[in-house]
Write a protein that holds these residues in place. Structure first.
Motif, PDB file in Angstrom:
ATOM      1  N   ARG A  30      35.591  22.268  34.213  1.00  0.00           N
ATOM      2  CA  ARG A  30      34.191  22.136  33.839  1.00  0.00           C
ATOM      3  C   ARG A  30      33.478  23.451  34.117  1.00  0.00           C
ATOM      4  O   ARG A  30      34.033  24.357  34.730  1.00  0.00           O
ATOM      5  CB  ARG A  30      33.527  20.981  34.582  1.00  0.00           C
ATOM      6  N   VAL A  31      32.248  23.523  33.662  1.00  0.00           N
ATOM      7  CA  VAL A  31      31.422  24.699  33.904  1.00  0.00           C
ATOM      8  C   VAL A  31      30.358  24.348  34.929  1.00  0.00           C
ATOM      9  O   VAL A  31      30.026  23.163  35.083  1.00  0.00           O
ATOM     10  CB  VAL A  31      30.768  25.203  32.588  1.00  0.00           C
ATOM     11  N   PRO A  32      29.866  25.358  35.626  1.00  0.00           N
ATOM     12  CA  PRO A  32      30.196  26.764  35.513  1.00  0.00           C
ATOM     13  C   PRO A  32      31.409  27.140  36.355  1.00  0.00           C
ATOM     14  O   PRO A  32      31.815  26.408  37.244  1.00  0.00           O
ATOM     15  CB  PRO A  32      28.951  27.454  36.076  1.00  0.00           C
ATOM     16  N   PHE A  33      31.938  28.316  36.031  1.00  0.00           N
ATOM     17  CA  PHE A  33      32.823  29.011  36.946  1.00  0.00           C
ATOM     18  C   PHE A  33      32.425  30.471  36.893  1.00  0.00           C
ATOM     19  O   PHE A  33      31.651  30.888  36.020  1.00  0.00           O
ATOM     20  CB  PHE A  33      34.314  28.743  36.702  1.00  0.00           C
ATOM     21  N   PHE A  34      32.892  31.242  37.858  1.00  0.00           N
ATOM     22  CA  PHE A  34      32.286  32.535  38.125  1.00  0.00           C
ATOM     23  C   PHE A  34      33.337  33.481  38.671  1.00  0.00           C
ATOM     24  O   PHE A  34      34.241  33.058  39.399  1.00  0.00           O
ATOM     25  CB  PHE A  34      31.181  32.286  39.165  1.00  0.00           C
ATOM     26  N   SER A  35      33.185  34.760  38.353  1.00  0.00           N
ATOM     27  CA  SER A  35      34.061  35.765  38.958  1.00  0.00           C
ATOM     28  C   SER A  35      33.242  37.004  39.316  1.00  0.00           C
ATOM     29  O   SER A  35      32.305  37.373  38.607  1.00  0.00           O
ATOM     30  CB  SER A  35      35.214  36.134  38.023  1.00  0.00           C
ATOM     31  N   HIS A  36      33.624  37.590  40.451  1.00  0.00           N
ATOM     32  CA  HIS A  36      32.975  38.824  40.904  1.00  0.00           C
ATOM     33  C   HIS A  36      33.906  39.531  41.881  1.00  0.00           C
ATOM     34  O   HIS A  36      34.309  38.938  42.892  1.00  0.00           O
ATOM     35  CB  HIS A  36      31.631  38.513  41.568  1.00  0.00           C
ATOM     36  N   ASN A  37      34.260  40.749  41.557  1.00  0.00           N
ATOM     37  CA  ASN A  37      35.114  41.564  42.435  1.00  0.00           C
ATOM     38  C   ASN A  37      36.357  40.817  42.913  1.00  0.00           C
ATOM     39  O   ASN A  37      36.709  40.863  44.086  1.00  0.00           O
ATOM     40  CB  ASN A  37      34.314  42.060  43.646  1.00  0.00           C
TER      41      ASN A  37
END
Length: 186
Positions: free
Chosen positions: A44-51
């Motif tokens: 499902r959403v959301p999903f997130f990416s950072h560094n």
């Protein structure tokens, strides 16, 4: 930073609001059911990416974004409990909405009738509270506003039966940082 989601998702909207509040540069990646099922174990959403960090739930994303900004995510136990209560109603309402889109209604299934009653009960409880003016840093209030706005957008409830919540949403809709993320504008 990349935020994967749908413009109509109230969970994604909450994340978009916090990103905008902190003027974080991020890439929004429109993501549908098939893509979320393929790229997130939560499907499902959301999903997130950072560094290199991967987050799979709006709550963990919000906590991360608040921490980056040196702010608390739900400053105390009472605020966190309110956040959880609203989140329960929101998650339940979204599930009922998606089931109806697939042809399964609460009228057909007693369990879903109990789920519908859960949403009603939570909104009744919340309507008995006094709601202050819009507070951009209160994630419980932001979650409630995103829920109520989504429920109106999707015609899931008649907010007029909860006048305190109606007034609360009206005050939130006056805030540019909230109004500018409405799903109808995307």
């Amino acid at each position: 930073m990349k935020l994967f989601g749908s413009y109509t998702s109230p969970f994604v909207r909450h994340c978009r609001i916090v990103l905008a509040q902190h003027e974080q540069k991020f890439e929004f990646v429109p993501t549908d059911y098939a893509q979320s099922a393929q790229h997130s174990p939560a499907k499902r959403v959301p999903f997130f990416s950072h560094n290199g960090l991967q987050l799979h739930d709006s709550s963990s994303i919000l906590r991360y974004l608040r921490t980056l900004a040196g702010e608390p995510f739900c400053a105390d136990d009472e605020q966190f409990d309110l956040y959880c209560l609203v989140n329960t109603a929101l998650d339940t309402a979204v599930n009922l909405f998606l089931l109806e889109r697939d042809g399964v209604t609460a009228a057909q299934v007693p369990y879903l009738q109990r789920q519908q009653a859960r949403v009603q009960s939570i909104l009744d409880e919340l309507n008995q509270r006094e709601w202050p003016a819009a507070d951009a840093g209160n994630d419980a209030h932001l979650r409630l506003a995103c829920f109520l706005s989504w429920a109106q957008f999707r015609e899931r409830l008649d907010i007029h039966q909860w006048p305190e919540l109606q007034n609360f949403l009206a005050s939130m809709n006056q805030q540019a940082w909230f109004a500018n993320t409405h799903p109808a504008l995307s």
